[in-house]
Design a protein around this motif. Structure first.
Motif, short mmCIF file in Angstrom:
data_model
loop_
_atom_site.label_atom_id
_atom_site.label_comp_id
_atom_site.label_asym_id
_atom_site.label_seq_id
_atom_site.Cartn_x
_atom_site.Cartn_y
_atom_site.Cartn_z
N SER A 38 3.09 12.70 -5.77
CA SER A 38 4.20 12.76 -4.61
C SER A 38 4.34 14.03 -4.22
O SER A 38 4.48 13.86 -2.75
CB SER A 38 5.41 12.59 -5.58
OG SER A 38 5.68 13.67 -6.51
N LEU A 41 1.30 13.97 -1.20
CA LEU A 41 1.70 12.74 -0.32
C LEU A 41 2.59 13.21 0.62
O LEU A 41 2.81 12.87 1.73
CB LEU A 41 2.06 11.60 -0.80
CG LEU A 41 0.78 10.70 -1.49
CD1 LEU A 41 1.28 9.47 -2.34
CD2 LEU A 41 -0.46 10.50 -0.39
N HIS A 42 3.52 14.44 -0.05
CA HIS A 42 4.62 14.67 0.92
C HIS A 42 4.27 15.30 2.19
O HIS A 42 4.98 14.81 3.38
CB HIS A 42 5.75 15.80 0.06
CG HIS A 42 6.96 15.89 0.81
ND1 HIS A 42 7.30 17.10 1.63
CD2 HIS A 42 8.24 15.12 0.84
CE1 HIS A 42 8.47 17.00 1.81
NE2 HIS A 42 9.06 15.78 1.41
N LEU A 44 1.61 14.88 3.77
CA LEU A 44 0.80 13.78 4.55
C LEU A 44 1.35 12.56 5.06
O LEU A 44 1.19 12.08 5.97
CB LEU A 44 -0.60 13.28 3.47
CG LEU A 44 -1.20 14.39 2.96
CD1 LEU A 44 -2.15 13.46 1.95
CD2 LEU A 44 -1.91 15.08 4.02
N THR A 45 2.72 12.40 4.50
CA THR A 45 3.33 10.99 5.07
C THR A 45 4.39 11.49 6.11
O THR A 45 5.09 10.65 6.57
CB THR A 45 4.26 10.66 4.00
OG1 THR A 45 4.99 11.42 3.29
CG2 THR A 45 3.22 9.84 3.04
#
Lengths: 199, 171
Positions: A38, A41-42, A44-45
């Protein structure tokens, strides 16, 4: 040709890694792996995060030595200040505006081939790093594992810088300089999109 | 083998221990292993002593801020590529070994099983620290040295953020 003792020595760390699968906590997204994924990804999203991080790397590559490595060191260090503010729940106004502005400003610096002094470049990057760090820190308390969450998003941020640097190295060629400056323009436009609520 | 294997894996399952050991190995490798002798002389016995102390049950759980501050200090040294006198290096090695060792208490095992587990942890910590440092010391190209400093800044970033979180949780 490897010396006689070398294969065994080189094999030791890899042998230790073969024992490591038992340390994995996969499948449910909870625990160590869940926190890392998580956190990773933070950045990257969020397109606003991605563009600004890449822009830091681009600008560093554009400015050359020593900015090419000082900016990727300054950014995470200052980002922790913002991250600590976010974790502690202290107020920081206009976070999303600051993040959008970072893409606009950094993209513009690359597009216009701005070459300020190292101190000014580091200050600009540092100011925006606080906003990005705050946004990541705000998410931390809900993470499955705070340490691995922090590891994940710091690594992702660093990899985004690296991708910007890698692209920015194209500036050694005339066509590459145009491509890099064009990328800066695109980043600036994306930042404007976030700033005016279009994206 | 089960208890020893479990101890061997322990540092890999403790992210804070990995950060501290990585910080130490980066610092040691950055300076071409110039403090290797100090590292062996201080880290090994202090880690052994700290692991042994966990059997006594006298020392409570190591406060996470202590681990985090240790990792932060190491990260700063790596990011700044700062070498220090041998005595000060010894202090850092000793503090790190003490922190990692005391934070590796074993629960729910027999005395013999605990000994095996702690021995595994002792071995694993040495392998992680000294093998990583050896490989890092081979990085002589400019971009590798820059990468080490970037890694140091990452360690600081991670440790400070988690420190802020632990302050919030305790506050």
């Amino acid at each position: 040709m490897m010396r006689p003792g070398r294969p065994m020595r080189s094999a030791v760390p890899w042998a230790l890694l073969l024992l490591a699968p038992a340390a994995a906590d996969a499948h449910t997204g909870a625990g160590v792996i869940g926190g890392f994924s998580s956190g990773f990804l933070h950045p990257l999203t969020g397109l606003d995060h991605v563009t600004a991080m890449v822009a830091v790397g681009l600008w560093g590559a554009f400015l050359g030595e020593p900015a090419i490595w000082i900016l990727p060191i300054v950014f995470p260090l200052v980002m922790t200040v913002g991250g600590a503010l976010g974790v502690l729940g202290l107020p920081l106004p206009a976070v999303e505006t600051g993040i959008a502005l970072s893409a606009v400003a950094l993209g513009l610096c690359v597009a216009c081939a701005a070459r300020p002094s190292l101190g000014i470049a580091a200050t600009v990057v540092g100011i925006f790093a606080i906003f990005h760090g705050y946004a990541h820190g705000r998410e931390m308390p809900g993470a499955a594992n705070a340490v691995t969450y922090a590891i994940g998003f710091v690594i992702a941020t660093g990899l985004l810088h690296l991708s910007g640097i890698a692209f920015g190295l194209l500036t050694r060629w005339p066509a590459g300089r145009i491509a890099v400056r064009a990328a800066g323009g695109v980043i600036c436009c994306i930042g404007m999109g976030f700033l005016f609520g279009v994206l | 083998m089960g208890d020893f294997y479990s101890g061997l894996l322990h540092p890999l399952r403790a992210p804070m221990h990995i950060l501290i050991l990585l910080g130490l190995s980066l610092w040691l490798g950055q300076h071409a292993l110039s403090h290797l002798k100090t590292a062996f002389m201080v880290f090994s016995p202090v880690l052994a002593a700290a692991l042994g102390l966990t059997l006594s049950g006298i020392f409570p759980e190591v406060p996470q801020p202590f681990l985090l501050l240790t990792a932060t200090a190491l990260g700063i040294l790596v990011a700044a590529e700062k070498n220090l006198p041998a005595a000060v290096c010894g202090l850092f090695f000793g503090l790190s070994a003490f922190a990692v060792g005391l934070d590796s208490a074993v629960e729910g095992r027999t005395f013999g099983g605990s000994i095996q587990s702690l021995l595994g942890t002792w071995v694993s910590a040495h392998v992680i620290l000294f093998d990583a440092a050896w490989y890092i010391s081979r990085g002589e190209r400019p971009w590798m040295k820059i990468g080490m400093r970037v890694a140091g800044s990452w360690i600081v970033a991670i440790a400070v953020l988690v420190l802020a979180l632990s302050v919030k949780k305790s506050g």
